[in-house]
Motif scaffolding. Structure first.
Motif, PDB file in Angstrom:
ATOM      1  N   THR A  19       0.842  -1.190   0.000  1.00 17.79           N
ATOM      2  CA  THR A  19       0.000   0.000   0.000  1.00 17.79           C
ATOM      3  C   THR A  19       0.880   1.243   0.000  1.00 17.79           C
ATOM      4  O   THR A  19       2.035   1.203   0.407  1.00 17.79           O
ATOM      5  N   GLY A  20       0.292   2.335  -0.458  1.00 19.60           N
ATOM      6  CA  GLY A  20       0.909   3.643  -0.303  1.00 19.60           C
ATOM      7  C   GLY A  20       2.109   3.895  -1.194  1.00 19.60           C
ATOM      8  O   GLY A  20       2.406   3.152  -2.116  1.00 19.60           O
ATOM      9  N   GLN A  23      -6.502   6.015  16.905  1.00 19.44           N
ATOM     10  CA  GLN A  23      -6.462   6.630  15.594  1.00 19.44           C
ATOM     11  C   GLN A  23      -5.110   6.377  14.944  1.00 19.44           C
ATOM     12  O   GLN A  23      -4.065   6.538  15.580  1.00 19.44           O
ATOM     13  N   HIS A  24      -5.159   5.920  13.733  1.00 16.95           N
ATOM     14  CA  HIS A  24      -3.925   5.715  12.968  1.00 16.95           C
ATOM     15  C   HIS A  24      -3.830   6.816  11.939  1.00 16.95           C
ATOM     16  O   HIS A  24      -4.670   6.927  11.048  1.00 16.95           O
ATOM     17  N   ARG A  25      -2.821   7.648  12.070  1.00 14.86           N
ATOM     18  CA  ARG A  25      -2.633   8.713  11.078  1.00 14.86           C
ATOM     19  C   ARG A  25      -1.815   8.128   9.933  1.00 14.86           C
ATOM     20  O   ARG A  25      -0.627   7.855  10.071  1.00 14.86           O
ATOM     21  N   VAL A  26      -2.498   7.927   8.814  1.00 15.87           N
ATOM     22  CA  VAL A  26      -1.890   7.233   7.675  1.00 15.87           C
ATOM     23  C   VAL A  26      -1.031   8.212   6.886  1.00 15.87           C
ATOM     24  O   VAL A  26      -1.519   9.249   6.430  1.00 15.87           O
ATOM     25  N   LYS A  27       0.246   7.862   6.763  1.00 14.50           N
ATOM     26  CA  LYS A  27       1.152   8.717   5.992  1.00 14.50           C
ATOM     27  C   LYS A  27       1.475   8.071   4.650  1.00 14.50           C
ATOM     28  O   LYS A  27       1.738   6.867   4.600  1.00 14.50           O
ATOM     29  N   ASN A  28       1.434   8.812   3.625  1.00 11.82           N
ATOM     30  CA  ASN A  28       1.737   8.337   2.260  1.00 11.82           C
ATOM     31  C   ASN A  28       0.878   7.134   1.866  1.00 11.82           C
ATOM     32  O   ASN A  28       1.298   6.297   1.080  1.00 11.82           O
ATOM     33  N   GLY A  29      -0.289   7.044   2.479  1.00 10.29           N
ATOM     34  CA  GLY A  29      -1.209   5.964   2.092  1.00 10.29           C
ATOM     35  C   GLY A  29      -0.756   4.592   2.522  1.00 10.29           C
ATOM     36  O   GLY A  29      -1.259   3.588   2.025  1.00 10.29           O
ATOM     37  N   ILE A  47      -6.916   7.549   9.567  1.00 12.45           N
ATOM     38  CA  ILE A  47      -7.190   8.888   9.029  1.00 12.45           C
ATOM     39  C   ILE A  47      -6.005   9.311   8.176  1.00 12.45           C
ATOM     40  O   ILE A  47      -4.865   9.205   8.622  1.00 12.45           O
ATOM     41  N   ASP A  48      -6.257   9.748   6.976  1.00 15.72           N
ATOM     42  CA  ASP A  48      -5.164  10.260   6.145  1.00 15.72           C
ATOM     43  C   ASP A  48      -4.588  11.507   6.801  1.00 15.72           C
ATOM     44  O   ASP A  48      -5.316  12.444   7.123  1.00 15.72           O
ATOM     45  N   GLU A  56      -9.149  12.509   5.690  1.00 14.18           N
ATOM     46  CA  GLU A  56     -10.194  11.605   5.219  1.00 14.18           C
ATOM     47  C   GLU A  56     -10.084  10.265   5.967  1.00 14.18           C
ATOM     48  O   GLU A  56      -8.982   9.791   6.257  1.00 14.18           O
ATOM     49  N   MET A  57     -11.238   9.650   6.278  1.00 16.06           N
ATOM     50  CA  MET A  57     -11.192   8.382   6.982  1.00 16.06           C
ATOM     51  C   MET A  57     -10.961   7.244   5.981  1.00 16.06           C
ATOM     52  O   MET A  57     -11.707   7.105   5.015  1.00 16.06           O
ATOM     53  N   LEU A  58      -9.915   6.466   6.172  1.00 12.50           N
ATOM     54  CA  LEU A  58      -9.557   5.436   5.193  1.00 12.50           C
ATOM     55  C   LEU A  58     -10.104   4.062   5.570  1.00 12.50           C
ATOM     56  O   LEU A  58     -10.458   3.279   4.710  1.00 12.50           O
TER      57      LEU A  58
END
Lengths: 437, 508
Positions: free
Chosen positions: A70-71, B460-466, B494-495, B500-502
């Motif tokens: 992913t990503g 909460q997971h802050r998603v970095k670079n998807g 969360i992106d 945005e909630m992923l």
């Protein structure tokens, strides 16, 4: 000058405890994997090493880790040769360039990793929870062997058991208490008398001699009356008979090798006995195994012949039972031995002999045997017909009457190799409640 | 020593007298010329079995018992027996005194190399680097581990192995989320202090009065008030909290005091190792630089033989071997090689700079005193900042570094930048970022929990670079969180840029 410590002599295997914990944790899964392998593979394979995949369940160590596909990622790699910015390269099959992916790399390596279990470990796992039923119970219930054990002293007993030290102590005490004249006193008197008699002309000697003689006689009379060792002094070592747990066991393996047993049936029966043999060898150090094979006549054979030789003939099952009875009478008195028996047959028997078999079992054998397992090898097609009903071959029907009478008699059927192991487990499951009916 | 020869040793056999003589010679150079500042050294000779043992207890001389260490041991032993992996020559522990393990199989030349590398290189780094100084307590770690080992053994006796194992399993799963990244952790407290805290905790549990909770609330509260309440609640729990283990230890409603202590032990150990993970390149680079310098100096002084020097150089070049990316042996960038290369580059820039160096490094170029620059960099950087600060264009060219961009939805990788004028900055930044441990671990925080309501723990997971989480292990880990928390746990992705909630998942 630094501080040196030589740790080489320290105990090794510091992580032995951890290793044990790990194997314990993986145990269930290893056991399952082995059973699976053995069920699908050949039964004889139990007796070899097995390679088992590193157990995943129960020993996984999950954590939050990035999903590899992913990503967007940036990898910095060394050794560029011809690339310029904007070049596009197809991704390698595994995905990911590898750099900075150390966690994933280790994970993959662990997946590849397989345990190799030794023969011993395989058998241990395989035979776990199995045992010969009622082995100890009988020994405690019907104590038949005793071992004498010293326990104090007794006033009666056999002369061989006299305890000299204790006896002499009593005698000494009694002699002192009753003032038994000592030898020294008598010797002194005798010497005095002899001295006086040597010079008889002295005045007053005669009276003196007379008195001394009287004294000597009195002492000797007293000595005779108080014996040196009196029967009341005597003590015997006392022994108590201590019951001995009877751990002697013998397993009779009875196999039908008559011509009615086809290759398939013989193979199944042999596999069953191979399993039984391995199990006994593995779990009981001092068990004796007697192999009896029979056609129209029975013979005791050695292991090699039992498993590998081919022989054929008619079928008289009772001969095997008679042979077993004879061997028990000659070599394994049931007072000293726990007797087990396992019999495999296709159930075919000469007319009228099945009743004789039942009679033999009911008559004497079942009283001698701790446990008797009968395995009938049947055709796969027959499973539907017979299933759980009481129908069956003449031998099966005859044995039903035995089974109804004796709780320690078990009978079951095997139609295909995959059933051998479940049946085996059923027959030898630990803490099996024999009195289940 | 004989007067005719200045040699410290000859031949490959070692004994304690020679070890001590070599140590003294190395110490003279390390402290005199390199001006290193080290903890007192304790050198311990161990056998290869003991080295394997040490591996599986994460390199510590004492460790509590857990099956996962056994798993590691079986794994390492398997590789070692198959000859697929050799053992390290040494193992060094960040403690005071600094403990260095020397393998008995090493030759004398190797023992000298290892002494210089570990007992002086690593030791200096442990004592002086700001991360270690601020975040770990070298003098307390061994006694703490001893306490931990005893405490856990006692818990196993009292509460059973299964109960202890369950808590440790769950705590191990959250080890990466069990460190303070920004806030300084409290010092390891003394045994007495810990005892007092524990007693205090027990007292609080005994005297806890549930009645206070049932006090009537004023009716008719509006939305604003509810919102205020939420923020008040978060403030009182000090949310958001990045250290999940810390949060669970302090706030879980179902844990008993001993279970909290177990979590604390795992957390303390995770925190202890956190600086090491952030300074791999620097730490190894520093140690390699030190041993290389000292060994060369000993050779220059005719104190070691040519044969010994050749052996030393042979293993030195093995250690710093960096295969190219297309080489089948390529395992990633070798931290020894990268660290040493940057440090030697610093030395070059300080003494013999080019015009380009003067442009890029005006503070240090041509300064002359390279040692001062190095000592300063060792003390005040971690891998990320060190690379960002000191990776020079010359070295980027020498290693021919390039950046590959890998997008999940693209079947091709793209070469983003290479070792050219336009690419230097990008390569350097990308390499530095790849060594930023905090940025590469998933950023998961506790954001909310309503202790008076359904008690659902919200992560909460802050998603970095998807980059999402691996689904299977994520769900399993959530179950571990749930075990420690006792109530439902939910995780929302969360992106970090768009908000945005992923994804959303829960332990239910």
């Amino acid at each position: 000058m630094p501080y040196f410590i030589d740790r080489r002599l320290n105990p090794k295997d510091k992580s032995l405890g951890n290793r044990r914990r790990f194997l314990k944790r993986a145990r269930e899964e290893l056991k399952r994997a082995i059973k699976e392998q053995i069920k699908t593979g050949k039964i004889a394979d139990v007796d070899s090493t097995h390679s088992v995949p590193m157990p995943a369940r129960d020993t996984s160590e999950p954590n939050f880790r990035p999903a590899p596909e992913t990503g967007e990622r940036h990898y910095v790699l060394p050794g560029n040769k011809e690339f310029t910015p904007g070049d596009r390269l197809p991704k390698p099959g595994g995905g990911g360039g590898g750099a900075g992916e150390k966690g994933a790399g280790i994970g993959e390596a662990e997946d590849d990793f397989r345990f190799v279990l030794s023969r011993e470990e395989v058998l241990d796992l395989f035979f776990e929870d199995l045992e010969l039923p009622e082995m100890v119970k009988l020994s405690l219930k019907e104590v038949v062997a005793y071992k004498p054990r010293r326990s104090g002293f007794a006033t009666t007993g056999a002369p061989t058991n006299i305890n000299v030290a204790r006896t002499m102590r009593n005698s000494y005490g009694r002699r002192i208490a009753l003032r038994r004249p000592k030898q020294k006193q008598i010797d002194a008197l005798a010497a005095e008398i002899a001295r006086l008699e040597a010079q008889p002309n002295r005045p007053g000697t005669a009276e003196r001699l007379k008195a001394l003689h009287e004294e000597l006689e009195r002492l000797e009379r007293r000595r005779r009356r108080i014996p040196y060792v009196d029967p009341v002094d005597i003590r015997y070592n006392r022994f108590e008979a201590q019951p001995l747990p009877n751990a002697n066991a013998v397993m009779f393996c009875l196999m039908d090798v008559s011509s009615s047993m086809g290759e398939r049936e013989k193979d199944l029966a042999k596999r069953f006995f191979v399993l039984l043999h391995l199990f006994l060898k593995r779990r009981y150090d001092r068990i004796e195994i007697v192999f009896i094979r029979h056609t129209h006549e029975a013979r005791e054979v050695d292991e090699e012949t039992f498993f590998y030789s081919t022989q054929s003939g008619g079928t008289v099952v009772s001969t095997a039972l008679e042979e077993m009875q004879r061997i028990i009478r000659e070599r394994y008195p049931s007072r000293e031995w726990n007797i087990y028996a396992a019999q495999a047959s296709d159930g075919d028997n000469i007319a009228g002999d099945s009743e004789r078999c039942a009679a033999l079992l009911n008559g004497e054998l079942m009283q001698l045997c701790q446990y008797y397992a009968y395995v009938e090898i049947i055709d796969e097609r027959e499973t539907e017909i017979f299933g759980t009903t009481d129908n069956g071959t003449s031998l099966w029907r005859a044995y039903r009457t035995v089974a109804d009478k004796w709780p320690n008699f078990q009978m079951t059927r095997i139609a295909r190799p995959s059933e051998i192991y479940p049946v085996f487990r059923k027959l030898f499951a630990r803490q099996q409640n024999v009195q289940r009916r | 020593m004989s007067t005719t020869s200045t040699l410290l040793f000859s031949g490959s056999d070692w004994n304690f007298k020679t070890l001590a003589r070599v140590y003294d010679a190395i110490e003279e150079i390390a402290l005199g010329e390199l001006k290193l500042d080290v903890y007192p050294n304790q050198l311990e000779i161990i056998s290869s079995e003991q080295m394997l043992d040490a591996y599986s207890s994460v390199g510590m001389p004492l460790m509590y018992q857990h099956w996962s260490f056994g798993k590691r041991f079986v794994y390492e032993e398997h590789l070692y027996r198959k000859g697929r992996r050799g053992l390290a020559y040494e193992l060094v522990i960040n403690s005071n005194p600094c403990i260095t393990y020397l393998m008995e199989e090493n030759t004398m030349a190797m023992q000298a190399l290892v002494t210089a590398h570990a007992a002086f290189g690593h030791n200096h780094f442990f004592k002086n680097n700001y991360l270690f100084r601020q975040w770990t307590d070298a003098s307390a770690i061994l006694s703490y581990l001893e306490f931990a080992k005893k405490y856990i053994a006692r818990c196993e006796e009292r509460h059973g192995m299964a109960a202890v194992e369950a808590i440790l399993d769950s705590a191990h799963a959250l080890m990466d989320q069990g460190v303070f990244r920004y806030r300084r952790p409290p010092r390891l407290s003394s045994e007495r202090e810990r005892e007092r805290i524990r007693e205090r905790l027990e007292y609080e549990e005994q005297t806890y009065n549930d009645l206070w909770r049932t006090l009537p609330v004023a009716p008719g509260r509006d939305a604003k008030k509810a919102e205020e309440e939420v923020s008040e609640r978060k403030r009182s729990l000090k949310l958001p909290e990045e250290n999940l283990l810390y949060f669970l230890e302090k706030n879980s409603l179902i844990l008993e005091p001993w279970q909290r202590e177990l979590i604390r032990i795992v957390r303390v150990i995770a925190q202890y190792f956190y600086p090491q993970r952030q300074t791999k390149v620097m730490n190894e680079g520093c140690a390699t630089f030190v041993h290389y310098f000292i060994m060369n100096r000993l050779y220059d002084q005719d104190r070691i033989t040519e044969g010994a020097m050749l052996e030393i150089l042979h293993s030195h070049s093995n250690v710093i071997f960096q295969p190219d990316f297309d080489d089948p042996r390529f395992p990633g960038i070798n931290p020894y090689a990268l660290g040493l290369a940057i440090m030697q580059d610093i030395q070059r820039i300080s003494t013999d700079p080019t015009a380009e160096d003067r442009d890029w490094f005006p503070q240090i170029a041509g300064k002359g005193d390279w040692l001062e620059v190095l000592l300063d960099s060792w003390a005040n950087h971690r891998d990320e900042s060190f690379i960002l600060q000191y990776l020079s264009p010359a070295l980027i060219r020498k290693m021919r570094l390039f950046v590959l961009r890998d997008r999940a939805d693209d079947p091709y990788c793209e070469v983003a930048s290479i070792h050219n004028e336009r690419g230097y900055e990008a390569v350097r930044a990308a390499l530095a970022r790849s060594y930023d441990v905090a940025a590469n671990l998933p950023d998961i925080q506790v954001v909310d929990v309503d202790l008076l309501g359904d008690r659902r723990l919200r992560l909460q997971h802050r998603v970095k670079n998807g980059i999402l989480l691996e689904k299977e292990t994520r769900d399993e880990t959530l179950r571990h969180v749930r075990r420690l928390w006792g109530y439902d746990v939910s995780l929302v992705g969360i992106d970090s840029e768009t908000g945005e909630m992923l994804y959303e998942c829960s332990s239910g």
